[in-house]
Design an enzyme around this catalytic site. Sequence first.
Site, mmCIF file in Angstrom:
data_model
loop_
_atom_site.group_PDB
_atom_site.id
_atom_site.type_symbol
_atom_site.label_atom_id
_atom_site.label_comp_id
_atom_site.label_asym_id
_atom_site.label_seq_id
_atom_site.Cartn_x
_atom_site.Cartn_y
_atom_site.Cartn_z
ATOM 1 N N LYS A 1 -33.634 0.560 7.956
ATOM 2 C CA LYS A 1 -34.319 0.415 6.665
ATOM 3 C C LYS A 1 -33.367 0.660 5.490
ATOM 4 C CE LYS A 1 -38.303 -0.807 8.264
ATOM 5 N NZ LYS A 1 -38.806 -2.169 8.007
ATOM 6 N N TYR B 1 -34.275 3.765 13.133
ATOM 7 C CA TYR B 1 -35.206 3.178 12.156
ATOM 8 C C TYR B 1 -34.703 3.391 10.721
ATOM 9 C CZ TYR B 1 -39.704 2.241 9.844
ATOM 10 O OH TYR B 1 -40.708 1.738 9.038
#
Length: 246
Positions: free
Chosen positions: A158, A154
């Site tokens: 990002k 993740y």
Amino acid sequence: MLEGKIAVVTGASRGIGRAIAEKLASMGAMVVINYNGSAKKAEEVKAKIESNGQKAAVMQCNVSDYAACEAFIGEIIKTYGRIDILVNNAGITKDGLLMKMSEEDFDNVINVNLKGTFNCVRHVARQMIKQRAGRIINLSSVVGVTGNAGQVNYAASKAGVIGLTKSTAREVASRGITVNAVAPGFIETDMTEVLSDKVKEASAAQIPLGHFGKAEDVANTVAFLASDDAGYITGQVIHVDGGMVM
Ligand code: NAP
């Protein structure tokens, strides 16, 4: 305001995306509510927007699918003739420590969060370049800046969104298009609802303002970046995190 503008919000069936769709519609934009699996919830968002006398449409597309995104964006341009605002909000988590993370969980998160953003930007940018105007807002996260144990996939996705945002901003600035990222901290949605009470308490303790944010806090910042008032802002990452990262 945003009267006459056509806005596309990916992952707008729930959470932050829903709040963004409602906010842009309240400012006068016609909002395309994208979803992947939650058709009923997406229809509820449309019904709520229309009940306020505002405009919305619902369109399914899995943003991780390049060809599907081309068809999705093509359909919007065919129907409405233009796209003024693109908000790349669709995102997922598949958390786990590095040594236990499967290849599949790594790939899935990168494919939705990072490649999904690329897929939509790639197809919308062509239209915005023709228009010589447009606003692109990508949802990153504070963990894309700080990293986070248990979120290698993740956080990488990002951080990638930030690099994609800044590079795109540089490429399209001369065509009147701005590209910015919003990096939320902990926001109350389905994504953070799954955290244990212990993790929630420890997380809140890291936030100077002392509590999780609301989807509307993020939506207000996205709406500002989509507005004429933000015309001289591009390539930036705006944190909406109660002061968590400063
Ligand atoms: P959420 O409540 O879990 O909602 C996720 C949304 O993304 C849903 O509408 C979902 O649609 C959609 N989506 C997922 N996979 C998709 C796909 N392949 N194609 C199209 N749509 C897809 O998440 P959220 O908390 O609102 O988060 C929204 C964004 O903010 C994400 O990018 C997230 O990473 C970011 N963010 C959130 C937080 C937080 O604390 N909540 C913090 C930092 C950043 P379906 O229901 O139809 O699958």
